[in-house]
Design a protein around this motif. Structure first.
Motif, short mmCIF file in Angstrom:
data_model
loop_
_atom_site.label_atom_id
_atom_site.label_comp_id
_atom_site.label_asym_id
_atom_site.label_seq_id
_atom_site.Cartn_x
_atom_site.Cartn_y
_atom_site.Cartn_z
N MET A 21 0.92 -1.23 0.00
CA MET A 21 0.01 -0.02 -0.11
C MET A 21 0.90 1.29 0.00
O MET A 21 2.17 1.26 0.81
N LEU A 22 0.61 2.15 -0.79
CA LEU A 22 1.38 3.36 -0.94
C LEU A 22 0.90 4.49 0.14
O LEU A 22 -0.23 4.83 -0.38
N ASP A 23 1.20 4.88 1.24
CA ASP A 23 0.80 5.67 2.38
C ASP A 23 1.56 6.98 1.91
O ASP A 23 2.65 6.84 2.12
N VAL A 24 0.98 8.06 1.53
CA VAL A 24 1.59 9.31 1.13
C VAL A 24 1.34 10.33 1.82
O VAL A 24 0.11 10.69 1.98
N MET A 25 2.47 11.06 2.19
CA MET A 25 2.21 12.36 2.83
C MET A 25 3.19 13.59 2.45
O MET A 25 4.38 13.55 2.45
N VAL A 26 2.69 14.34 1.48
CA VAL A 26 3.53 15.28 0.70
C VAL A 26 2.67 16.64 1.05
O VAL A 26 1.92 16.97 0.36
N LYS A 27 3.81 17.68 1.56
CA LYS A 27 3.20 18.83 1.69
C LYS A 27 4.40 19.72 2.52
O LYS A 27 5.50 18.99 2.86
N ARG A 28 4.57 20.88 2.82
CA ARG A 28 5.69 21.49 3.37
C ARG A 28 5.62 20.86 4.91
O ARG A 28 4.53 20.70 5.41
N LEU A 29 6.91 21.03 5.39
CA LEU A 29 6.99 20.28 6.65
C LEU A 29 6.76 21.49 7.66
O LEU A 29 7.08 22.41 7.47
N PRO B 163 -0.77 10.21 -8.44
CA PRO B 163 -1.68 9.00 -9.07
C PRO B 163 -1.28 7.79 -8.58
O PRO B 163 -2.16 6.86 -8.86
N ALA B 164 -0.36 7.64 -7.83
CA ALA B 164 0.35 6.16 -7.61
C ALA B 164 -0.32 5.85 -6.20
O ALA B 164 -0.13 4.64 -5.56
N ALA B 165 -0.75 6.66 -5.63
CA ALA B 165 -1.09 6.78 -4.05
C ALA B 165 -2.30 5.87 -3.55
O ALA B 165 -3.43 6.09 -4.39
N ASP B 166 -2.13 5.18 -2.57
CA ASP B 166 -3.56 4.47 -2.19
C ASP B 166 -4.10 5.32 -1.18
O ASP B 166 -5.29 5.48 -0.87
N LEU B 167 -3.30 5.72 0.04
CA LEU B 167 -3.60 6.45 1.03
C LEU B 167 -3.12 7.84 1.11
O LEU B 167 -1.92 8.24 0.81
#
Ligand SMILES: CCc1ccc([C@H](C)CC(=O)N[C@@H]2O[C@H](CO)[C@@H](O)[C@H](O)[C@H]2O)cc1
Length: 814
Positions: A543-551, A641-645
């Motif tokens: 499962m691709l669990d993705v968190m992308v944003k400024r820190l 587009p590849a993320a699940d979560l």
């Protein structure tokens, strides 16, 4: 009229080779990849310029009311594919280059994205101007052409190291410089009054000035033949070289003015929450708004335009407080230069400006000391004082001598030093003030600016953010787009509410299978990208669990990390069999403002945990942490587009809206999130069954805060939490050196301003639900399809319709 080249493969080949020969001065055989990329860009430009010039002629002729969008940031992303898509030339260009033996894919990768923004605010501006062009709304985006954009992030020993972003070094084929249209922008000096035929007038006697040179960028609408303009200003010294001083041998002094002046548009300030209050930043803000206002009055209006009719002709949208110095500048031009009397000028100003607030963090609200303002912009400070004076007279008339309220509402704050509160100035001057999500707009009215909401009934409104589906669905996810078009036919890309029709397909096993295959294909593509870019492998079946944003601490990357450490600790302690763990790859993307020490330390810890977890054989590859450096628009287009979560886990009441959350949902990822920002509206639309909600609501956060929040109590009370934090504190991720991450641990236990520990157990429970749900792939896919189907609302086209209806009243001019 300018004729566009023929939209045929041959026509494109001819135009391309011509640009290669004439613009680059090379033959195809002698050309290098950059020559070919630049020639390709010029060729696409040639197809769009005709529409652009026609549009400019039409807008000048119709004088239709338009939007001037004032933003210190535009996070544009790469231009080539979007311009090909908008002009409908993608296939023709691909075939034409292939006919020349060139793979367009190779050239695509050469483009350096213009990183003229930090994060959400900058990207939103880019989505908005794309939508305005696609909706045929007259619009000019004004901003700054920073020579260096947002820094390039590299990791050294897992720590963020910033590199300058010399994005212009290989040339910038998408810009049209217009030095002949430069504006002179003044600074410093003093003010004086003078008698003008019995009328006492004010004037500014500046101390120094710089040239603002405009660079125009095309903003093409999606296949509607329209092209709007983005005008970015670059600073140049008025007299760049002092020959007399040079001849006196003081070479450095001779060019000092030049370097000093050009510093103004040299670099983007990499802060996205805490203003540093630097003078250069205020110079940047005044520089671009003064140039933009003069450009609009001098070049967009017909010569004999009646200025009292300005409110029917233009609305200046302030993208946060960064451009709000435009208000006193506008007043200065109308009164001091155009001779208009104060009241008439103020009445016009209050109709020509509107303000969008993008934050809830008190420390992110800009204030400028009267010392600095008075020194850099003395006339503007005078005008702000008068605006405030007249405002407080009205407040006193309304609320009586309520000194506390007067002090709370005054644009001028006395403590800690006498300063101008830019959000207050924007609110007093703006015809409308809006937040960027329903919860945010409500909190603005109830908590941030309640006195103003009471004083100005009807001024506060909401426009929930949106994203452009052209870049973040059609270009980023062509396979999903193909599937949708196969099911619904064309047209949905400019009418995203039509995605609702996909709901029925969620019940169709064949469509579900095709949808799941698209996600799998996007994962394979991501694997290729990350392998080539960073040497990372995306494991199959994870499962691709993705968190992308400024820190930022309020976005709570630390909560995500505690989940990972908990899962890891469970395995290495033997409490959980690795084979029972749902295989997951956790992908982070995040830049930290260089001056934000805690944020940089959290980046270090994420990389440290990643390298331990990824190499620990006991984990049997069930858990993986990937942190590709230099998260930007281009990487987002590959990752989302590849993320699940989709991780949207900010403390309720802190994230104004979020826009990544919308991009993930529209690309078929399920969201785990708090009831914060636009998450609330996403959950309302997709339904509770298709959203993993957890954590305190905003009122509950306020309640806990009021009762007195003791994070260590949560640490004591929760065994899993304690074991995870103790593992970090033990030095397990820092070669036994406890000191490296001690500041993070003690901050969590004794401060934890954003209540990571308070929401931990609810988060862990929600993640267990995610694991259970993911085990049923078909049900997960059904839920993912429903997320896509029900999130058409989050198109930035809908946001534009709301702005037009509630704030701008600038209908499309067809
Ligand atoms: C002066 C320092 C500074 C620079 C930028 C900012 C921006 C307002 C920060 C920002 O990007 N805010 C984000 O704006 C997005 C677009 O509306 C929202 O979706 C995000 O929730 C918000 O954090 C604040 C302070």
């Amino acid at each position: 009229p300018v004729i566009a080249p023929p939209s045929t493969v041959d026509g494109f080949v001819r135009e391309f080779l011509q640009n290669l020969n004439l613009e680059r001065g090379v033959t195809l055989s002698a050309s290098n990849p950059n020559d070919r990329y630049i020639a390709l860009a010029y060729t696409v430009r040639d197809y769009l310029v005709a529409r652009w010039l026609e549009d400019q002629r039409r807008q000048r002729e119709t004088q239709a009311k338009g939007v001037c969008y004032l933003s210190a940031e535009y996070l544009l992303g790469r231009q080539l594919d979007n311009n090909l898509l908008a002009s409908g030339l993608t296939d023709i260009a691909t075939d034409a280059l292939a006919a020349c033996g060139i793979d367009i894919g190779e050239l695509r990768e050469l483009e350096v994205e213009p990183g003229l923004g930090n994060g959400g605010l900058g990207r939103l501006a880019a989505c908005f101007i794309d939508s305005l062009a696609t909706m045929s709304v007259p619009n000019v985006g004004y901003g700054i052409r920073y020579e260096y954009g947002i820094f390039r992030q590299t990791f050294v020993g897992g720590q963020q190291v910033e590199q300058p972003d010399a994005w212009l070094s290989l040339g910038s084929p998408w810009e049209f410089p217009h030095p002949e249209a430069a504006q002179t922008i003044s600074f410093g000096g003093h003010t004086e009054t003078y008698d003008d035929g019995g009328v006492t007038r004010n004037r500014w006697v500046p101390g120094w000035d710089v040239e603002a040179v405009p660079y125009n960028y095309m903003v093409p609408g999606y296949q509607n033949g329209r092209v709007n303009t983005l005008r970015l200003w670059s600073a140049k010294a008025t007299n760049s070289f002092d020959l007399r001083v040079f001849n006196s041998g003081d070479y450095e002094e001779a060019v000092r003015a030049q370097t000093f002046a050009e510093n103004i548009s040299k670099v983007l300030y990499p802060e996205d929450s805490t203003p540093q209050g630097k003078e250069l930043r205020l110079q940047q803000q005044y520089f671009f708004v003064a140039a933009s206002i003069r450009d609009f009055l001098d070049h967009q209006l017909l010569p004999d335009f009646d200025l009292t009719k300005l409110p029917e002709r233009v609305i200046f949208q302030l993208n946060d407080t960064h451009p709000v110095i435009a208000v006193p500048e506008f007043m200065r031009v109308l009164t001091d230069e155009k001779g208009m009397d104060w009241d008439a000028a103020w009445a016009i100003t209050q109709q020509c400006f509107a303000y969008t607030c993008h934050t809830l963090l008190p420390e992110a609200l800009e204030v400028w000391s009267v010392d600095l303002l008075g020194r850099l912009l003395p006339r503007h400070l005078e005008i702000i004082y008068r605006i405030n004076e007249e405002f407080l007279v009205a407040v006193r008339e309304r609320f009586g001598d309520d000194e506390m309220r007067i002090r709370n509402m005054s644009i001028i704050s006395e403590f800690p030093e006498r300063s101008v509160r830019m959000a207050y100035l924007a609110t007093v001057a703006g015809a409308k003030v809006n937040g960027v999500a329903e919860l945010h707009s409500q909190l603005l009215r109830d908590k941030v600016l309640p006195d103003f909401d009471e004083f100005y009934p009807g001024k506060f409104t909401n426009v929930t953010n949106g994203i452009t589906p052209r870049r973040f669905v059609r270009l980023a996810n062509p396979q999903l787009s193909g599937l949708i078009t196969e099911a619904l036919g064309g047209g949905w890309l400019t009418d995203m509410e039509r995605l609702r029709e996909l709901e029925a397909y969620a019940e169709d096993p064949d469509f579900r299978a095709a949808f799941a295959e698209v996600k799998a294909a996007n994962k394979r593509r991501l694997n290729d990208v990350l392998l080539a870019r960073d040497g990372f492998e995306v494991s199959d079946g994870h499962m691709l669990d993705v968190m992308v944003k400024r820190l930022h601490e309020y976005k709570r990357q630390m909560l995500k990390l505690l989940h990972i450490v908990t899962a890891y600790e469970g395995i290495v302690s033997g409490a959980v069999a690795a084979s029972d763990v749902q295989p997951r790859t956790f992908i982070f993307g995040a830049k930290a403002a260089p001056g934000y020490a805690m944020a940089k330390r959290i980046i270090h810890l994420i990389n440290a945990v990643g390298s331990v977890v990824n190499d620990d054989p006991r984990v049997e590859g069930r858990l993986k942490v990937l942190f590709p450096p230099n998260y930007n628009v281009t990487l987002a287009e590959r990752l989302i587009p590849a993320a699940d979560l989709s991780e949207q886990i900010s403390l309720a009441g802190k994230e104004a809206s979020g826009t990544g959350n919308m991009k993930f949902a529209l690309n078929g990822a399920l969201t785990i999130g708090t009831d914060d920002g636009a998450n609330v509206e996403i959950r309302q639309l997709v339904g509770d069954d298709n959203f993993f909600l957890f954590g305190m609501s905003e009122p509950e956060v306020e309640g806990l805060w009021a009762r007195g929040y003791k994070p260590s109590e949560f640490y004591q009370a929760d065994d899993h939490l304690r074991r995870a934090i103790d593992l970090i504190a033990s030095g397990a991720f820092s070669d036994g050196d406890k000191s490296v991450f001690e500041p993070i641990v003690s901050n969590l236990l004794y401060d934890d301003r954003f209540m990571v520990l308070a929401d931990y157990s609810a988060y862990i429970d929600a993640q267990a639900k995610v694991d259970a749900a993911y085990a049923d792939q078909d049900a997960w896919t059904r839920s993912a399809i429903l997320n896509v189907a029900r999130c058409g609302f989050f198109s930035s086209d809908r946001s534009m319709r709301d702005y037009i209806e509630r704030i701008w009243h600038t209908p499309p001019s067809l």
